[in-house]
Scaffold this motif. Structure first.
Motif, PDB file in Angstrom:
ATOM      1  N   SER A  67      23.456  62.656 -45.911  1.00 34.78           N
ATOM      2  CA  SER A  67      21.769  62.833 -45.874  1.00 34.78           C
ATOM      3  C   SER A  67      21.313  62.321 -44.389  1.00 34.78           C
ATOM      4  CB  SER A  67      21.078  61.840 -46.904  1.00 34.78           C
ATOM      5  OG  SER A  67      21.373  60.443 -46.574  1.00 34.78           O
ATOM      6  N   GLY A  82      16.780  68.735 -49.160  1.00 33.55           N
ATOM      7  CA  GLY A  82      16.052  68.173 -50.363  1.00 33.55           C
ATOM      8  C   GLY A  82      15.495  66.966 -49.724  1.00 33.55           C
ATOM      9  N   HIS A  84      13.828  63.479 -50.895  1.00 33.79           N
ATOM     10  CA  HIS A  84      13.820  62.404 -52.019  1.00 33.79           C
ATOM     11  C   HIS A  84      12.834  61.356 -51.743  1.00 33.79           C
ATOM     12  CE1 HIS A  84      16.133  60.003 -55.285  1.00 33.79           C
ATOM     13  NE2 HIS A  84      15.404  58.888 -54.541  1.00 33.79           N
ATOM     14  N   ASP A  86      11.238  58.836 -53.679  1.00 30.91           N
ATOM     15  CA  ASP A  86      11.002  57.973 -54.495  1.00 30.91           C
ATOM     16  C   ASP A  86      10.072  56.651 -54.061  1.00 30.91           C
ATOM     17  OD1 ASP A  86      12.760  56.924 -52.870  1.00 30.91           O
ATOM     18  OD2 ASP A  86      13.873  55.570 -54.217  1.00 30.91           O
ATOM     19  N   HIS A 109      13.757  71.530 -51.407  1.00 29.32           N
ATOM     20  CA  HIS A 109      13.807  70.904 -53.065  1.00 29.32           C
ATOM     21  C   HIS A 109      13.187  69.701 -53.099  1.00 29.32           C
ATOM     22  CE1 HIS A 109      16.438  74.242 -54.111  1.00 29.32           C
ATOM     23  NE2 HIS A 109      16.946  74.092 -52.998  1.00 29.32           N
ATOM     24  N   VAL A 110      12.192  69.198 -53.613  1.00 33.59           N
ATOM     25  CA  VAL A 110      11.557  68.025 -53.422  1.00 33.59           C
ATOM     26  C   VAL A 110      11.588  67.212 -54.701  1.00 33.59           C
ATOM     27  CG1 VAL A 110       9.228  66.756 -52.912  1.00 33.59           C
ATOM     28  CG2 VAL A 110       9.913  69.026 -51.807  1.00 33.59           C
ATOM     29  N   TYR A 111      12.161  65.942 -54.724  1.00 30.99           N
ATOM     30  CA  TYR A 111      12.298  65.081 -55.709  1.00 30.99           C
ATOM     31  C   TYR A 111      11.189  63.903 -55.571  1.00 30.99           C
ATOM     32  CZ  TYR A 111      13.015  61.235 -58.750  1.00 30.99           C
ATOM     33  OH  TYR A 111      12.875  60.111 -59.977  1.00 30.99           O
ATOM     34  N   ALA A 112      10.173  64.014 -56.448  1.00 31.51           N
ATOM     35  CA  ALA A 112       9.223  62.847 -56.238  1.00 31.51           C
ATOM     36  C   ALA A 112       8.959  62.470 -57.654  1.00 31.51           C
ATOM     37  CB  ALA A 112       7.769  63.133 -55.461  1.00 31.51           C
ATOM     38  N   GLU A 113       8.772  60.994 -58.054  1.00 37.11           N
ATOM     39  CA  GLU A 113       8.574  60.430 -59.155  1.00 37.11           C
ATOM     40  C   GLU A 113       7.066  60.891 -59.725  1.00 37.11           C
ATOM     41  OE1 GLU A 113       9.602  57.594 -62.199  1.00 37.11           O
ATOM     42  OE2 GLU A 113      10.722  57.782 -60.399  1.00 37.11           O
ATOM     43  N   SER A 117       3.671  62.705 -54.317  1.00 41.33           N
ATOM     44  CA  SER A 117       3.882  61.481 -53.223  1.00 41.33           C
ATOM     45  C   SER A 117       2.547  61.526 -52.384  1.00 41.33           C
ATOM     46  CB  SER A 117       4.944  61.929 -52.463  1.00 41.33           C
ATOM     47  OG  SER A 117       5.123  61.110 -51.407  1.00 41.33           O
TER      48      SER A 117
END
Length: 127
Positions: A67, A82, A84, A86, A109-113, A117
């Motif tokens: 990363s 991607g 991340h 968080d 690709h997006v990861y967000a709680e 965000s």
């Protein structure tokens, strides 16, 4: 870390390791003017001079990365990325920089709680 053969092998150059041996790493350069070249990276002696005693160790002058930070990704073009998230971005424009590294939206690709965000915006500029 050492710059071995600037500008081919210097800080920020990305490599794909193709073979690991006891005293040498074979790799292909993925970025820069030498993109596609195969290189051999030997173990080199590292002798710290900031300690009250002397010693020498042999190590590969490589930093393994699965990363990278948003700041380190600036000026990079990635096929797939991607994010991340968080924690929210902490600086103006950081989310834009992270999202603009890929050329196609389907490759981001997006990861967000909670699927959200915060993006830091200087509201005074918009008025």
């Amino acid at each position: 870390m050492r710059n071995l053969d600037a500008p081919r092998l210097c800080s920020g150059t990305r490599l794909r390791v193709t073979e690991l041996r006891r005293h040498i790493v074979k790799a292909t350069i993925l970025t820069g003017e030498a993109k596609g070249d195969n290189v051999l990276i030997p173990r080199i002696p590292i002798i710290p001079n900031n300690l009250p005693f002397n010693f020498k160790r042999l190590q590969f002058p490589l930093k393994v990365a699965f990363s990278m930070t948003i700041n380190k990704s600036q000026s990079q073009t990635l096929k797939v990325a991607g994010l991340h998230l968080d924690m929210p971005c902490f600086s103006h424009g950081q989310l834009y920089v992270a999202g603009s590294r890929v050329s196609k939206a389907k490759n981001l690709h997006v990861y967000a709680e909670g699927k959200k965000s915060l993006n830091i915006i200087y509201k005074s500029i918009l008025q």
